[in-house]
Design a protein around this motif. Structure first.
Motif, PDB file in Angstrom:
ATOM      1  N   GLY A  22       0.968  -1.461   0.098  1.00  0.00           N
ATOM      2  CA  GLY A  22      -0.074  -0.294  -0.163  1.00  0.00           C
ATOM      3  C   GLY A  22       0.366   1.641   0.131  1.00  0.00           C
TER       4      GLY A  22
ATOM      5  N   VAL B 127      -4.723   7.568   3.015  1.00  0.00           N
ATOM      6  CA  VAL B 127      -4.104   5.637   3.148  1.00  0.00           C
ATOM      7  C   VAL B 127      -4.439   4.722   1.830  1.00  0.00           C
ATOM      8  CG1 VAL B 127      -4.486   3.450   4.107  1.00  0.00           C
ATOM      9  CG2 VAL B 127      -4.464   5.722   5.726  1.00  0.00           C
TER      10      VAL B 127
ATOM     11  N   GLU C 128      -4.995  -2.261   0.569  1.00  0.00           N
ATOM     12  CA  GLU C 128      -5.179  -2.558   1.853  1.00  0.00           C
ATOM     13  C   GLU C 128      -3.886  -3.537   2.252  1.00  0.00           C
ATOM     14  OE1 GLU C 128      -8.332  -5.022   1.133  1.00  0.00           O
ATOM     15  OE2 GLU C 128      -9.941  -3.640   0.986  1.00  0.00           O
TER      16      GLU C 128
ATOM     17  N   VAL D 199       4.724  -0.837   3.069  1.00  0.00           N
ATOM     18  CA  VAL D 199       4.152  -0.011   1.977  1.00  0.00           C
ATOM     19  C   VAL D 199       5.234   1.363   1.922  1.00  0.00           C
ATOM     20  CG1 VAL D 199       1.981   0.070   3.782  1.00  0.00           C
ATOM     21  CG2 VAL D 199       4.181   1.694   5.069  1.00  0.00           C
TER      22      VAL D 199
ATOM     23  N   ASN E  43      -3.115  -2.105  11.051  1.00  0.00           N
ATOM     24  CA  ASN E  43      -3.454  -2.339   8.998  1.00  0.00           C
ATOM     25  C   ASN E  43      -4.079  -1.894   8.825  1.00  0.00           C
ATOM     26  OD1 ASN E  43      -6.218  -2.733   9.567  1.00  0.00           O
ATOM     27  ND2 ASN E  43      -5.569  -4.462  10.869  1.00  0.00           N
ATOM     28  N   SER E  44      -4.508  -0.916   7.104  1.00  0.00           N
ATOM     29  CA  SER E  44      -5.134  -0.605   6.449  1.00  0.00           C
ATOM     30  C   SER E  44      -5.917   0.319   7.042  1.00  0.00           C
ATOM     31  CB  SER E  44      -5.437  -0.227   4.859  1.00  0.00           C
ATOM     32  OG  SER E  44      -5.689  -2.002   4.774  1.00  0.00           O
TER      33      SER E  44
ATOM     34  N   GLN F  92      -6.735   3.961   7.954  1.00  0.00           N
ATOM     35  CA  GLN F  92      -7.786   4.665   7.741  1.00  0.00           C
ATOM     36  C   GLN F  92      -8.661   5.720   9.096  1.00  0.00           C
ATOM     37  OE1 GLN F  92      -8.189   5.746   4.800  1.00  0.00           O
ATOM     38  NE2 GLN F  92      -8.419   3.867   3.001  1.00  0.00           N
TER      39      GLN F  92
END
Ligand SMILES: Nc1ncnc2c1ncn2[C@@H]1O[C@H](COP(=O)(O)OP(=O)(O)O)[C@@H](O)[C@H]1O
Ligand SMILES: N[C@@H](CCC(=O)OP(=O)(O)O)C(=O)O
Length: 369
Positions: free
Chosen positions: A278, A305, A308, A315, A333-334, A338
């Motif tokens: 990502g 962001v 996933e 990233v 994690n994504s 977020q």
């Protein structure tokens, strides 16, 4: 002092441009040169392209196949033939060789990365010359090196080589492709990654008829290698004897000076072994904090962001124009990111409903690109 030397030869040097048939005299001279280096006590790895080109010549195909399955089938035909020719030549010179076929996934997983490292060390310790190529027949698109310039730089970084030679069909790097820009300026020395950026080299869209990456992949390979402390040289494959002269100090080809303080092995694995899952777009404060002050990345500096990903995935960290500045392993994690992007670290537990770590990427897991 024994040196570790990685030599990469491209399809354009291994084959005759008109017929696609093997350039036997080049390959024989290359074998003699590498054996000479071995006899001097140096540790030598050859990264050889040519599986697809040789497979095409064997099957009478007049151009590089585009369909993936056909390319993979052709590579299976060519790789066997290629290694047989190498084995004949090196056996004549009483030099043992080994075939090492790698895919990207061999370097993504840390345990496999270390395993590959151990295998190379054993082979080099035994005095063998490993002949490396991408395992084209099984590699899938998302897990491909894609070109052997990158592969050779990753191998040079893995074994912490002293030298990486990228042998090709031009004598050196130019300010633009000398085929289409006849007055392009030759470049003898690139002393840092910063200077490389300032040179603004034009590379056109692709390489020769049989090559894959052209000059662009050689330049990005040089960046990977010099960050690992490996002196890198782009020079002509038709004269492999030049390798000896270059090691003795002659300025042939284009030299890229290695970074004085190489990035650590673990950080190199984060930066180039892993595939980023990502992207995080950062504000200017966060960019300055990570790139100038060597700080960890906090949620407050993340604007957007993308993608996933899971905790501990790699990233890319980018400025608002999408230019990559750094890579790192995320602590969230994504979905979590977020929710917490742009927020102060002390707000994280209230937003997520559980206590998380203060940093999104700790500076030990963050590498500037
Ligand atoms: N700035 C540049 N300097 C030198 N060569 C360049 C440049 N840009 C593009 N090229 C082209 O890159 C080609 C070499 O790339 P490629 O065909 O992929 O070689 P290989 O098979 O050795 O990997 C050269 O033939 C040259 O025409
Ligand atoms: N693995 C492929 C080569 C890929 C590649 O990078 O080719 P090249 O640009 O000629 O070095 C093969 O053996 O045909």
């Amino acid at each position: 002092m024994p040196l570790t030397i990685v030599v990469k030869i491209g399809t354009s040097s291994l084959t005759q441009p008109e017929t696609g048939q093997l350039a036997l005299s080049t390959i024989a001279t290359l074998a003699e040169t590498l054996c000479y280096l071995r006899r001097q006590g140096h540790r030598v790895i050859l990264v050889s392209s040519g599986a697809v080109g040789v497979g095409c010549a064997r099957l009478g195909l007049t151009e590089r196949p585009k369909a993936i399955a056909l390319k993979q089938a052709v590579a299976a035909v060519g790789q066997g033939r290629l290694i047989r020719i190498y084995d004949d030549l090196f056996t004549t010179l009483q030099q043992a060789i080994a075939q090492v076929l790698l895919t990207r996934s061999d370097l993504v997983q840390r345990s496999r990365y270390l395993n590959a490292y151990n295998t190379f060390q054993e082979l080099l310790g035994l005095g063998v010359i490993p002949i490396v190529n991408e395992n084209d027949t099984v590699a899938i698109d998302e897990l491909k090196f894609g070109d052997n310039d990158t592969l050779s730089a990753l191998v040079a970084s893995l074994v912490e080589a002293d030298w990486l030679f990228l042998l090709t069909d031009v004598d050196r790097l130019y300010s633009a492709d000398p085929r289409s820009v006849p007055d392009a300026r030759p470049i003898a020395l690139v002393s840092s990654i910063k200077e490389l950026a300032q040179l603004q080299i034009q590379t056109g869209s692709q390489g020769s008829q049989w090559g894959t990456g052209g000059m662009a992949t050689k330049i990005s390979a040089a960046r990977i290698a010099i960050a690992a402390g490996v002196r890198t040289v782009i020079t002509q494959g038709r004269f492999p004897q030049n390798i000896e002269k270059i090691i003795q100090g002659e300025l042939i080809g284009t030299h890229f000076e290695p970074q004085l303080e190489p990035t650590s092995a673990r950080k190199r694995w984060i930066a180039y072994g892993l595939l980023p899952a990502g992207k995080l777009y950062l504000d200017e404060g966060a960019i300055a904090a990570i790139s100038l002050a060597g700080k960890s990345l906090l949620a407050a500096g993340i604007k957007v962001v993308e993608g996933e990903f899971r905790t501990q995935d790699a990233v890319q960290l980018c400025d608002s124009n999408g230019n990559e500045i750094a890579r790192g392993l995320v602590n969230y994690n994504s979905d979590e990111l977020q929710k917490i992007r742009g927020c102060h670290s002390r707000e994280i537990s209230a937003i997520l409903g559980y206590a998380g770590v203060e940093t999104v990427i700790h500076r030990d897991n963050l590498v500037l690109i």
